[in-house]
Design a protein around this motif. Structure first.
Motif, PDB file in Angstrom:
ATOM      1  N   ALA A  47       0.847  -1.198   0.000  1.00  0.00           N
ATOM      2  CA  ALA A  47       0.000   0.000   0.000  1.00  0.00           C
ATOM      3  C   ALA A  47       0.880   1.246   0.000  1.00  0.00           C
ATOM      4  O   ALA A  47       0.931   1.979   0.984  1.00  0.00           O
ATOM      5  N   ALA A  50      -0.939   4.567   0.765  1.00  0.00           N
ATOM      6  CA  ALA A  50      -1.242   4.763   2.184  1.00  0.00           C
ATOM      7  C   ALA A  50       0.001   5.213   2.941  1.00  0.00           C
ATOM      8  O   ALA A  50      -0.082   6.077   3.823  1.00  0.00           O
ATOM      9  N   LEU A 130      -3.214  -3.962  -6.177  1.00  0.00           N
ATOM     10  CA  LEU A 130      -3.293  -3.243  -4.903  1.00  0.00           C
ATOM     11  C   LEU A 130      -2.362  -2.049  -4.894  1.00  0.00           C
ATOM     12  O   LEU A 130      -2.667  -1.004  -4.333  1.00  0.00           O
ATOM     13  N   GLU A 135      -5.819   2.359  -9.777  1.00  0.00           N
ATOM     14  CA  GLU A 135      -6.943   1.533  -9.320  1.00  0.00           C
ATOM     15  C   GLU A 135      -7.627   2.156  -8.103  1.00  0.00           C
ATOM     16  O   GLU A 135      -8.852   2.237  -8.013  1.00  0.00           O
ATOM     17  N   LEU A 136      -6.796   2.620  -7.183  1.00  0.00           N
ATOM     18  CA  LEU A 136      -7.313   3.234  -5.958  1.00  0.00           C
ATOM     19  C   LEU A 136      -8.157   4.464  -6.283  1.00  0.00           C
ATOM     20  O   LEU A 136      -9.251   4.657  -5.742  1.00  0.00           O
ATOM     21  N   VAL A 139     -11.566   3.431  -7.656  1.00  0.00           N
ATOM     22  CA  VAL A 139     -12.502   3.010  -6.610  1.00  0.00           C
ATOM     23  C   VAL A 139     -12.971   4.215  -5.808  1.00  0.00           C
ATOM     24  O   VAL A 139     -14.153   4.359  -5.493  1.00  0.00           O
ATOM     25  N   TYR A 144     -16.933   5.276  -4.085  1.00  0.00           N
ATOM     26  CA  TYR A 144     -17.031   6.032  -2.843  1.00  0.00           C
ATOM     27  C   TYR A 144     -17.181   7.523  -3.111  1.00  0.00           C
ATOM     28  O   TYR A 144     -16.758   8.342  -2.303  1.00  0.00           O
TER      29      TYR A 144
ATOM     30  N   GLY B  50      -7.627  -5.307   3.984  1.00  0.00           N
ATOM     31  CA  GLY B  50      -7.753  -5.068   2.548  1.00  0.00           C
ATOM     32  C   GLY B  50      -6.714  -5.839   1.765  1.00  0.00           C
ATOM     33  O   GLY B  50      -7.005  -6.420   0.720  1.00  0.00           O
ATOM     34  N   SER B  55      -8.336  -6.432  -2.060  1.00  0.00           N
ATOM     35  CA  SER B  55      -9.082  -5.283  -2.582  1.00  0.00           C
ATOM     36  C   SER B  55      -8.458  -3.995  -2.070  1.00  0.00           C
ATOM     37  O   SER B  55      -7.770  -3.989  -1.042  1.00  0.00           O
ATOM     38  N   VAL B  56      -8.699  -2.892  -2.794  1.00  0.00           N
ATOM     39  CA  VAL B  56      -8.139  -1.609  -2.376  1.00  0.00           C
ATOM     40  C   VAL B  56      -9.075  -0.864  -1.433  1.00  0.00           C
ATOM     41  O   VAL B  56      -8.767   0.247  -1.020  1.00  0.00           O
ATOM     42  N   ASP B  57     -10.204  -1.468  -1.075  1.00  0.00           N
ATOM     43  CA  ASP B  57     -11.170  -0.764  -0.225  1.00  0.00           C
ATOM     44  C   ASP B  57     -10.568  -0.372   1.116  1.00  0.00           C
ATOM     45  O   ASP B  57     -10.903   0.683   1.659  1.00  0.00           O
ATOM     46  N   GLN B  59      -7.583   0.609   1.737  1.00  0.00           N
ATOM     47  CA  GLN B  59      -6.823   1.855   1.592  1.00  0.00           C
ATOM     48  C   GLN B  59      -7.748   3.046   1.442  1.00  0.00           C
ATOM     49  O   GLN B  59      -7.445   4.144   1.938  1.00  0.00           O
TER      50      GLN B  59
END
Lengths: 170, 100
Positions: A47, A50, A130, A135-136, A139, A144, B50, B55-57, B59
Protein backbone atom coordinates in the motif's frame (compact mmCIF):
# COMPACT_ATOMS: atom_id res chain seq x y z
CA UNK A 1 9.30 -10.90 8.35
CA UNK A 2 12.41 -9.45 9.94
CA UNK A 3 11.58 -5.99 8.63
CA UNK A 4 8.01 -6.30 9.90
CA UNK A 5 9.23 -7.23 13.38
CA UNK A 6 11.74 -4.38 13.38
CA UNK A 7 9.21 -1.73 12.37
CA UNK A 8 6.54 -3.19 14.65
CA UNK A 9 8.95 -2.96 17.58
CA UNK A 10 9.78 0.65 16.67
CA UNK A 11 6.07 1.54 16.36
CA UNK A 12 5.10 -0.06 19.67
CA UNK A 13 8.11 1.33 21.53
CA UNK A 14 7.58 4.85 20.22
CA UNK A 15 3.85 4.72 20.97
CA UNK A 16 4.50 3.56 24.54
CA UNK A 17 6.95 6.41 25.03
CA UNK A 18 4.37 8.84 23.61
CA UNK A 19 1.84 7.67 26.15
CA UNK A 20 4.17 7.39 29.15
CA UNK A 21 6.46 10.37 28.48
CA UNK A 22 6.43 13.49 30.64
CA UNK A 23 7.13 16.09 28.00
CA UNK A 24 4.44 16.77 25.34
CA UNK A 25 7.10 17.98 22.93
CA UNK A 26 8.90 14.63 23.12
CA UNK A 27 5.54 12.88 22.76
CA UNK A 28 4.80 14.68 19.49
CA UNK A 29 8.24 13.95 18.04
CA UNK A 30 8.10 10.28 19.08
CA UNK A 31 4.66 9.95 17.54
CA UNK A 32 6.21 11.02 14.21
CA UNK A 33 8.70 8.13 14.62
CA UNK A 34 5.80 5.77 15.27
CA UNK A 35 3.97 7.03 12.16
CA UNK A 36 7.09 6.57 10.03
CA UNK A 37 7.43 2.97 11.22
CA UNK A 38 3.76 2.36 10.38
CA UNK A 39 4.34 3.84 6.92
CA UNK A 40 7.13 1.32 6.38
CA UNK A 41 4.73 -1.46 7.40
CA UNK A 42 2.20 -0.13 4.87
CA UNK A 43 4.83 -0.45 2.15
CA UNK A 44 5.23 -4.08 3.21
CA UNK A 45 1.45 -4.45 2.83
CA UNK A 46 1.59 -3.35 -0.84
CA UNK A 47 0.00 0.00 0.00
CA UNK A 48 2.50 2.66 -1.09
CA UNK A 49 -0.22 5.31 -1.42
CA UNK A 50 -1.24 4.76 2.18
CA UNK A 51 2.39 5.04 3.25
CA UNK A 52 2.82 8.35 1.44
CA UNK A 53 -0.47 9.69 2.84
CA UNK A 54 0.67 8.63 6.30
CA UNK A 55 3.93 10.56 5.99
CA UNK A 56 2.56 13.68 4.29
CA UNK A 57 -0.72 14.16 6.14
CA UNK A 58 -0.03 12.61 9.54
CA UNK A 59 3.67 13.21 10.10
CA UNK A 60 3.66 16.36 8.00
CA UNK A 61 0.42 18.25 8.57
CA UNK A 62 -1.26 16.98 11.72
CA UNK A 63 1.89 16.67 13.79
CA UNK A 64 3.05 20.16 12.81
CA UNK A 65 -0.32 21.40 14.05
CA UNK A 66 0.22 19.63 17.37
CA UNK A 67 3.76 20.95 17.61
CA UNK A 68 2.55 24.51 17.03
CA UNK A 69 -0.06 24.21 19.79
CA UNK A 70 2.44 22.70 22.25
CA UNK A 71 4.83 25.58 21.62
CA UNK A 72 2.06 28.19 21.58
CA UNK A 73 0.74 27.11 24.96
CA UNK A 74 4.26 26.76 26.35
CA UNK A 75 3.15 23.45 27.79
CA UNK A 76 6.35 21.54 28.26
CA UNK A 77 6.12 21.80 32.00
CA UNK A 78 3.36 19.15 31.86
CA UNK A 79 1.12 17.74 34.54
CA UNK A 80 1.35 20.71 36.83
CA UNK A 81 -0.80 21.05 39.89
CA UNK A 82 -1.47 19.07 43.02
CA UNK A 83 -3.13 16.21 41.17
CA UNK A 84 0.22 14.50 40.71
CA UNK A 85 1.66 12.99 37.56
CA UNK A 86 0.40 9.44 37.92
CA UNK A 87 -3.31 9.19 38.69
CA UNK A 88 -3.90 6.62 41.37
CA UNK A 89 -6.88 4.36 41.86
CA UNK A 90 -9.86 4.37 39.56
CA UNK A 91 -8.48 5.84 36.29
CA UNK A 92 -5.47 3.51 36.40
CA UNK A 93 -7.63 0.48 37.06
CA UNK A 94 -10.11 1.45 34.35
CA UNK A 95 -7.37 2.03 31.76
CA UNK A 96 -5.60 -1.23 32.49
CA UNK A 97 -8.91 -3.12 32.48
CA UNK A 98 -10.03 -1.71 29.12
CA UNK A 99 -6.61 -2.33 27.54
CA UNK A 100 -6.50 -5.89 28.85
CA UNK A 101 -10.05 -6.51 27.62
CA UNK A 102 -9.15 -5.27 24.13
CA UNK A 103 -6.04 -7.46 23.92
CA UNK A 104 -7.94 -10.50 25.19
CA UNK A 105 -10.74 -9.89 22.72
CA UNK A 106 -8.31 -9.73 19.83
CA UNK A 107 -6.41 -12.79 21.01
CA UNK A 108 -9.72 -14.67 21.08
CA UNK A 109 -10.63 -13.46 17.59
CA UNK A 110 -7.19 -14.43 16.29
CA UNK A 111 -7.46 -17.91 17.79
CA UNK A 112 -10.79 -18.34 15.99
CA UNK A 113 -9.65 -17.10 12.60
CA UNK A 114 -6.38 -19.02 12.55
CA UNK A 115 -7.82 -21.53 10.10
CA UNK A 116 -9.27 -18.99 7.65
CA UNK A 117 -6.30 -16.64 7.52
CA UNK A 118 -4.31 -19.19 5.56
CA UNK A 119 -7.09 -19.43 2.98
CA UNK A 120 -7.35 -15.69 2.30
CA UNK A 121 -3.65 -15.07 2.70
CA UNK A 122 -2.69 -16.16 -0.78
CA UNK A 123 -3.31 -12.89 -2.63
CA UNK A 124 0.20 -12.45 -3.96
CA UNK A 125 -0.94 -12.47 -7.56
CA UNK A 126 -2.95 -9.24 -7.42
CA UNK A 127 -0.29 -7.25 -5.59
CA UNK A 128 0.16 -5.06 -8.67
CA UNK A 129 -3.55 -4.19 -8.57
CA UNK A 130 -3.29 -3.24 -4.90
CA UNK A 131 -0.21 -1.13 -5.46
CA UNK A 132 -1.68 0.82 -8.35
CA UNK A 133 -2.74 4.32 -7.39
CA UNK A 134 -4.80 4.38 -10.60
CA UNK A 135 -6.94 1.53 -9.32
CA UNK A 136 -7.31 3.23 -5.96
CA UNK A 137 -8.39 6.48 -7.59
CA UNK A 138 -10.94 4.60 -9.67
CA UNK A 139 -12.50 3.01 -6.61
CA UNK A 140 -12.36 6.26 -4.65
CA UNK A 141 -14.11 8.38 -7.30
CA UNK A 142 -16.51 5.72 -8.58
CA UNK A 143 -17.67 3.59 -5.67
CA UNK A 144 -17.03 6.03 -2.84
CA UNK A 145 -17.81 9.32 -4.60
CA UNK A 146 -20.57 10.33 -2.17
CA UNK A 147 -18.34 9.69 0.86
CA UNK A 148 -15.58 11.63 -0.84
CA UNK A 149 -17.81 14.66 -1.36
CA UNK A 150 -19.16 14.49 2.18
CA UNK A 151 -15.54 14.45 3.36
CA UNK A 152 -14.95 17.82 1.74
CA UNK A 153 -17.94 19.26 3.64
CA UNK A 154 -16.50 17.78 6.84
CA UNK A 155 -13.18 19.50 6.22
CA UNK A 156 -14.96 22.81 5.56
CA UNK A 157 -17.00 22.51 8.76
CA UNK A 158 -13.89 21.61 10.76
CA UNK A 159 -12.04 24.59 9.34
CA UNK A 160 -14.83 27.02 10.18
CA UNK A 161 -15.25 25.44 13.61
CA UNK A 162 -11.56 25.71 14.42
CA UNK A 163 -11.49 29.37 13.43
CA UNK A 164 -14.61 30.18 15.47
CA UNK A 165 -13.40 28.28 18.56
CA UNK A 166 -9.87 29.67 18.61
CA UNK A 167 -10.86 33.25 17.83
CA UNK A 168 -10.11 35.73 20.56
CA UNK A 169 -13.28 37.53 21.58
CA UNK A 170 -12.71 41.26 21.73
CA UNK B 1 4.70 -13.18 3.78
CA UNK B 2 3.80 -12.10 7.29
CA UNK B 3 0.51 -13.69 8.41
CA UNK B 4 -2.57 -11.53 8.95
CA UNK B 5 -2.63 -12.32 12.65
CA UNK B 6 0.66 -10.51 13.25
CA UNK B 7 -0.69 -7.29 11.76
CA UNK B 8 -3.87 -7.56 13.80
CA UNK B 9 -1.87 -8.20 16.95
CA UNK B 10 0.27 -5.11 16.29
CA UNK B 11 -2.92 -3.15 15.66
CA UNK B 12 -4.41 -4.36 18.94
CA UNK B 13 -1.27 -3.50 20.90
CA UNK B 14 -1.21 0.01 19.44
CA UNK B 15 -4.91 0.49 20.14
CA UNK B 16 -4.48 -0.70 23.73
CA UNK B 17 -1.53 1.67 24.14
CA UNK B 18 -3.66 4.58 22.93
CA UNK B 19 -6.51 3.63 25.24
CA UNK B 20 -4.13 3.45 28.16
CA UNK B 21 -2.90 6.94 27.28
CA UNK B 22 -6.44 8.36 27.18
CA UNK B 23 -7.10 7.00 30.65
CA UNK B 24 -3.74 7.71 32.25
CA UNK B 25 -2.58 11.09 31.06
CA UNK B 26 -3.36 14.38 32.76
CA UNK B 27 -2.66 16.56 29.75
CA UNK B 28 -5.26 17.31 27.09
CA UNK B 29 -2.65 17.41 24.32
CA UNK B 30 -1.28 14.00 25.22
CA UNK B 31 -4.82 12.63 25.33
CA UNK B 32 -5.33 13.90 21.76
CA UNK B 33 -2.04 12.26 20.74
CA UNK B 34 -3.24 8.98 22.26
CA UNK B 35 -6.39 9.24 20.15
CA UNK B 36 -4.17 9.61 17.07
CA UNK B 37 -2.36 6.41 18.09
CA UNK B 38 -5.71 4.61 18.31
CA UNK B 39 -6.78 5.90 14.88
CA UNK B 40 -3.52 4.62 13.42
CA UNK B 41 -4.08 1.20 14.92
CA UNK B 42 -7.47 1.10 13.18
CA UNK B 43 -5.87 2.21 9.90
CA UNK B 44 -3.38 -0.65 10.13
CA UNK B 45 -6.21 -3.13 10.67
CA UNK B 46 -8.12 -1.76 7.65
CA UNK B 47 -5.11 -1.89 5.35
CA UNK B 48 -4.04 -5.38 6.39
CA UNK B 49 -7.59 -6.71 5.96
CA UNK B 50 -7.75 -5.07 2.55
CA UNK B 51 -4.41 -6.58 1.59
CA UNK B 52 -5.46 -10.07 2.58
CA UNK B 53 -8.84 -9.71 0.87
CA UNK B 54 -7.10 -8.54 -2.29
CA UNK B 55 -9.08 -5.28 -2.58
CA UNK B 56 -8.14 -1.61 -2.38
CA UNK B 57 -11.17 -0.76 -0.22
CA UNK B 58 -9.06 -0.90 2.91
CA UNK B 59 -6.82 1.85 1.59
CA UNK B 60 -9.86 3.96 0.63
CA UNK B 61 -11.25 3.67 4.16
CA UNK B 62 -7.82 4.55 5.54
CA UNK B 63 -7.95 7.70 3.40
CA UNK B 64 -11.27 8.69 5.00
CA UNK B 65 -10.00 7.92 8.50
CA UNK B 66 -7.01 10.19 7.91
CA UNK B 67 -9.34 12.96 6.77
CA UNK B 68 -11.51 12.61 9.84
CA UNK B 69 -8.39 12.55 12.02
CA UNK B 70 -7.21 15.80 10.47
CA UNK B 71 -10.59 17.43 11.12
CA UNK B 72 -10.62 16.08 14.67
CA UNK B 73 -7.11 17.38 15.35
CA UNK B 74 -7.99 20.85 14.05
CA UNK B 75 -11.18 21.18 16.11
CA UNK B 76 -9.67 19.47 19.16
CA UNK B 77 -6.64 21.73 19.23
CA UNK B 78 -8.83 24.80 18.78
CA UNK B 79 -10.82 23.63 21.81
CA UNK B 80 -7.60 23.13 23.76
CA UNK B 81 -6.49 26.67 22.94
CA UNK B 82 -9.88 28.10 23.94
CA UNK B 83 -9.89 26.12 27.21
CA UNK B 84 -6.32 27.11 28.04
CA UNK B 85 -7.23 30.76 27.50
CA UNK B 86 -10.00 30.48 30.08
CA UNK B 87 -8.34 28.29 32.68
CA UNK B 88 -4.56 28.57 32.19
CA UNK B 89 -4.39 24.81 32.59
CA UNK B 90 -4.17 21.71 30.42
CA UNK B 91 -5.35 19.26 33.04
CA UNK B 92 -8.66 17.68 31.92
CA UNK B 93 -9.78 17.61 35.56
CA UNK B 94 -9.73 21.42 35.58
CA UNK B 95 -12.56 21.54 33.04
CA UNK B 96 -15.48 20.26 35.06
CA UNK B 97 -18.07 22.98 34.61
CA UNK B 98 -20.05 23.62 31.46
CA UNK B 99 -20.26 27.36 32.08
CA UNK B 100 -18.31 29.88 34.10
Amino acid sequence: MLLFLLFAAVAVGASLMVVLGRNPMHSVLLLIVSFAALAAIYVGLDAPFAAVVQIIIYAGAIMVLFLFVVMLLNAHTEDEGAAGPTPAGKPLVAGVAVAAALVLELAWALARTRGTSGRTGGGGADASVLQSVRELGGVLYRDYSLAFEVTSILILVAMVGAVVLARRES
Amino acid sequence: MVPLGYYLLLSAILFATGTLGVFLRRNVITVLLSIEVMLNAVNLAFISFGRFQGSVDGQVIMFFVVTVAAAEAAVGLALVIALFRHRESLNPDAFTSLKW
